[in-house]
Write a protein that holds these residues in place. Structure first.
Motif, PDB file in Angstrom:
ATOM      1  N   TRP A 169       0.579  -1.228   0.262  1.00  0.00           N
ATOM      2  CA  TRP A 169      -0.002   0.002  -0.180  1.00  0.00           C
ATOM      3  C   TRP A 169       0.998   1.383   0.027  1.00  0.00           C
ATOM      4  O   TRP A 169       0.354   2.466  -0.585  1.00  0.00           O
ATOM      5  CB  TRP A 169      -0.946  -0.053   1.116  1.00  0.00           C
ATOM      6  N   GLY A 170       1.950   1.209   0.795  1.00  0.00           N
ATOM      7  CA  GLY A 170       2.745   2.240   0.618  1.00  0.00           C
ATOM      8  C   GLY A 170       3.422   2.480  -0.540  1.00  0.00           C
ATOM      9  O   GLY A 170       3.233   3.809  -0.972  1.00  0.00           O
ATOM     10  N   LEU A 171       3.875   1.520  -1.440  1.00  0.00           N
ATOM     11  CA  LEU A 171       4.409   1.913  -2.526  1.00  0.00           C
ATOM     12  C   LEU A 171       3.443   2.380  -3.627  1.00  0.00           C
ATOM     13  O   LEU A 171       3.720   3.452  -4.664  1.00  0.00           O
ATOM     14  CB  LEU A 171       4.659   0.533  -3.119  1.00  0.00           C
ATOM     15  N   LEU A 172       2.050   1.676  -3.560  1.00  0.00           N
ATOM     16  CA  LEU A 172       0.867   2.321  -4.436  1.00  0.00           C
ATOM     17  C   LEU A 172       0.529   3.786  -4.052  1.00  0.00           C
ATOM     18  O   LEU A 172       0.446   4.607  -5.096  1.00  0.00           O
ATOM     19  CB  LEU A 172      -0.439   1.184  -4.056  1.00  0.00           C
ATOM     20  N   ILE A 173       0.736   4.097  -2.743  1.00  0.00           N
ATOM     21  CA  ILE A 173       0.491   5.643  -2.600  1.00  0.00           C
ATOM     22  C   ILE A 173       1.499   6.427  -3.086  1.00  0.00           C
ATOM     23  O   ILE A 173       1.192   7.543  -3.492  1.00  0.00           O
ATOM     24  CB  ILE A 173       0.269   5.818  -0.988  1.00  0.00           C
ATOM     25  N   SER A 174       2.741   5.891  -3.092  1.00  0.00           N
ATOM     26  CA  SER A 174       3.509   6.882  -3.701  1.00  0.00           C
ATOM     27  C   SER A 174       3.581   6.880  -5.114  1.00  0.00           C
ATOM     28  O   SER A 174       3.889   8.111  -5.664  1.00  0.00           O
ATOM     29  CB  SER A 174       4.989   6.283  -3.319  1.00  0.00           C
ATOM     30  N   TYR A 175       3.218   5.850  -5.757  1.00  0.00           N
ATOM     31  CA  TYR A 175       2.739   5.749  -7.392  1.00  0.00           C
ATOM     32  C   TYR A 175       1.780   6.904  -7.265  1.00  0.00           C
ATOM     33  O   TYR A 175       1.856   7.722  -8.547  1.00  0.00           O
ATOM     34  CB  TYR A 175       2.510   4.437  -7.936  1.00  0.00           C
ATOM     35  N   GLY A 176       0.536   6.630  -6.789  1.00  0.00           N
ATOM     36  CA  GLY A 176      -0.311   7.501  -7.084  1.00  0.00           C
ATOM     37  C   GLY A 176      -0.229   8.778  -6.832  1.00  0.00           C
ATOM     38  O   GLY A 176      -0.644   9.703  -7.513  1.00  0.00           O
ATOM     39  N   ALA A 177       0.896   9.094  -5.693  1.00  0.00           N
ATOM     40  CA  ALA A 177       1.079  10.694  -5.535  1.00  0.00           C
ATOM     41  C   ALA A 177       1.692  11.199  -6.794  1.00  0.00           C
ATOM     42  O   ALA A 177       1.786  12.595  -6.808  1.00  0.00           O
ATOM     43  CB  ALA A 177       1.964  10.844  -4.342  1.00  0.00           C
ATOM     44  N   GLU A 178       2.554  10.503  -7.291  1.00  0.00           N
ATOM     45  CA  GLU A 178       2.992  10.898  -8.413  1.00  0.00           C
ATOM     46  C   GLU A 178       2.057  11.515  -9.680  1.00  0.00           C
ATOM     47  O   GLU A 178       2.488  12.405 -10.443  1.00  0.00           O
ATOM     48  CB  GLU A 178       3.987   9.933  -9.214  1.00  0.00           C
ATOM     49  N   SER A 179       1.144  10.860  -9.830  1.00  0.00           N
ATOM     50  CA  SER A 179       0.038  11.213 -10.816  1.00  0.00           C
ATOM     51  C   SER A 179      -1.207  11.527 -10.467  1.00  0.00           C
ATOM     52  O   SER A 179      -2.256  11.346 -11.106  1.00  0.00           O
ATOM     53  CB  SER A 179       0.149  10.037 -11.973  1.00  0.00           C
ATOM     54  N   MET A 180      -1.263  11.973  -9.308  1.00  0.00           N
ATOM     55  CA  MET A 180      -2.474  12.307  -8.669  1.00  0.00           C
ATOM     56  C   MET A 180      -3.201  13.543  -9.126  1.00  0.00           C
ATOM     57  O   MET A 180      -4.394  13.420  -9.325  1.00  0.00           O
ATOM     58  CB  MET A 180      -2.369  12.917  -7.124  1.00  0.00           C
TER      59      MET A 180
END
Lengths: 295, 310
Positions: free
Chosen positions: A245-256
């Motif tokens: 989940w932490g990794l998914l959040i960090s990817y998500g934050a890049e393209s939010m």
């Protein structure tokens, strides 16, 4: 929650065990029950993920690209056309596994350490607990980052490193429990029967300290999961092709900006789990009447 | 009081030594030396480089030499940026991190303590439940999620505040400070509520009320000092948390602080930088733990007497 009230005389006469009593009290705490239900659901999904995930973990549909939630992809897709729900389910397996396994490591070390120190007393106790004091003052977050850098980012190390950090409070709690328990007659009886210290600790002391252990364990899991998310977010924790989940959040934050759902849904999964664990922990603390389990 | 301070100062020394020693040897046993990189280096050059960084000496001599440098406040040269010392890199990044941490701490203490005290005045009413529910949200929404969400809402959708940077645009320090401070505000709210509830039932509060003081003077003049002790004791650990939390917040908001340097050094395998920064941060954390303990002891004489007995 207030002190236990015996509203039903018949029930009191029937005699309830400590655990049954605690369960009844826990059931009356609506938030804790909700937390337990959500948690049970997440764990079940995590266990069944390989069979119930709507798409394959590595399955990409480049032609589809990033799409918002739809009937085909309930939580949308990422830029590679990967199904977000599937990603979150697989990520949850890792996040929950880290949470539970690292906590188990912490539990094992902390309970053993605290029980031995409390039981032995005297010089042994002083040395062991002074060591805990010293470790408490170390900046652990920084050390974990350091460990991940030095030894490469592997999962087993992540479990061990986090577990090795989180046992300190558990050791303190266990020690204070054992210190008060060992004054009691049943322990004296066990000693006079000639049982070995290891047996006394295992059979008599640990079971009687289960309340605080359970409560603190429940409250340790969320902080361990946060630590994992923190490391993965920085790129120092779980590594692709694994996800969390932490990794998914960090990817998500890049393209939010373009695809906000990629941030929101993994974030929701993590937050819901943390809420559930915290509410359950608070509820258990009240139900088992544990004071000062978290200092 | 002096006895207590002396005792705690002495106690911090082994902690620091352990930190330095463990970090030093961890970094030295790390696989892949700094110069075993892609490019093949001429042996003579490599030897010269190793001599410059003292890598040709036996491990233990490297260690004692490093301790000697440390005693003079020299953290050594950076592997990654030749010609720049770790001291310079820290001097460049730390003021930014310190400023961020200070604002975050202000956010945490002002919001947290006020919310906690307000909640404690009328326990189990809406005045208690609402701030405490918000605090629970603060605890369960980690900064790595809080930051992006704040950026999305206030930076991108509402366009009220800048989304990144530090000191480049007016208001760009607000979101990072809130992101970093929110978790601690939540903990402080819970701690101050619990502390105040305990104090408000004590005899000396009843005495203060009995002599006819208005309620606000009872709270401000008598209860706060005792009720906020748990908060003061928490400041040490909170400070450590703020420093490591700044790793994430500085990464999210692209702030050129020590946390971001540290993470970059971790990726670059800039071992002297990691070593130096770890020693620096650890010293800082130990010092702050010490200060927060001393402050707590000053506020609570009972803690002091515990040490007097030893």
């Amino acid at each position: 929650m207030s002190a236990p009230q015996i509203t039903d005389i018949a029930q009191a006469e029937q005699g309830t065990s400590l655990w049954r009593d605690a369960w009844l009290r826990l059931r009356r705490n609506r938030l804790a029950v909700c937390g337990l239900a959500v948690l049970a659901f997440f764990i079940l999904v995590a266990l069944l993920t390989p069979w119930i995930a709507p798409y394959g973990y590595a399955q990409q549909q480049l032609a589809v690209g990033a799409t918002p939630p739809s009937a085909a992809h309930w939580l949308g897709t990422d830029i590679f056309g990967r199904d977000l729900l599937t990603q979150i389910m697989y990520g949850g397996r890792v996040s929950l596994a880290v949470g539970f396994i690292a906590t188990a490591v912490a539990l094992l070390i902390g309970v053993t350490w605290g029980a031995v120190a409390g039981y032995a007393g005297g010089k042994v106790d002083a040395v062991m607990m002074r060591l805990v004091d010293i470790l408490y003052a170390l900046p652990f977050m920084i050390f974990i980052v350091l460990l991940m850098v030095v030894f490469g980012r592997n999962m087993l190390l992540l479990f061990l490193a986090i577990g090795a950090v989180e046992w300190l409070t558990m050791a303190r709690i266990m020690r204070s429990q054992v210190q008060s328990l060992r004054q009691q007659e049943f322990v004296e009886a066990a000693i006079s029967l000639g049982l070995s210290p290891a047996t006394i600790i295992r059979r008599h002391l640990v079971p009687n300290a289960l309340g605080p252990i359970i409560v603190y364990t429940t409250l340790t899991i969320p902080s361990v999961m946060l630590l994992e998310a923190f490391l993965s977010f920085l790129g120092l924790g779980v590594q692709p092709p694994q996800t969390s989940w932490g990794l998914l959040i960090s990817y998500g934050a890049e393209s939010m900006e373009e695809y906000p759902w990629l941030l929101i849904f993994p974030g929701l999964a993590l937050t819901l789990t943390l809420f559930s664990l915290n509410f359950l922990g608070d509820g258990l603390r009240d139900a088992l009447d544990v004071r000062g389990a978290k200092d | 009081m002096w006895r207590f301070i002396g005792f705690r100062v002495l106690q911090s020394i082994p902690v620091l030594l352990v930190v330095i020693t463990v970090t030093f040897f961890l970094v030295r046993i790390a696989p892949g030396g700094p110069f075993s990189s892609e490019k093949a280096v001429i042996p003579e050059v490599k030897a010269a480089l190793e001599a410059q960084y003292r890598l040709n000496l036996p491990m233990f001599e490297q260690y004692t030499a490093y301790l000697g440098d440390l005693a003079q406040g020299d953290l050594g040269p950076s592997f990654k940026y030749p010609g720049r010392s770790v001291n310079e890199l820290i001097a460049a990044g730390f003021p930014v991190t310190a400023e961020l941490g200070l604002y975050a701490l202000l956010v945490a203490i002002s919001i947290g303590a006020v919310a906690g005290v307000i909640a404690s005045l009328r326990p189990n009413t809406a005045q208690d439940y609402i701030p405490m529910s918000v605090a629970m949200i603060g605890i369960c929404v980690p900064s790595l999620l809080m930051g992006p969400i704040l950026i999305l809402v206030f930076g991108i959708y509402l366009e009220w505040l800048p989304v990144s940077g530090w000191g480049d645009m007016p208001g760009d320090k607000i979101l990072p400070a809130i992101t970093l401070g929110s978790t601690y505000a939540a903990y402080i709210a819970r701690l101050s509520r619990a502390g105040m509830l305990e104090v408000m039932s004590q005899d000396y509060i009843r005495t203060a009320r009995a002599k006819g003081l208005p309620e606000w003077r009872v709270v401000v003049g008598h209860a706060l000092r005792g009720g906020l002790i748990p908060v003061v004791a928490f400041l040490g650990p909170a400070f450590a948390g703020l420093l490591s939390g700044s790793f994430v917040v500085e990464t999210i908001f692209q702030i050129p602080g020590l946390g971001r340097f540290y993470v970059q050094a971790a990726f670059n395998r800039d071992y002297t930088m990691i070593l130096g920064a770890t020693v620096f941060l650890a010293t800082l954390i130990v010092v702050f733990n010490l200060l927060s303990d001393i402050l707590a002891a000053w506020m609570n004489p009972r803690l002091r007497s515990q040490y007097g007995e030893r």
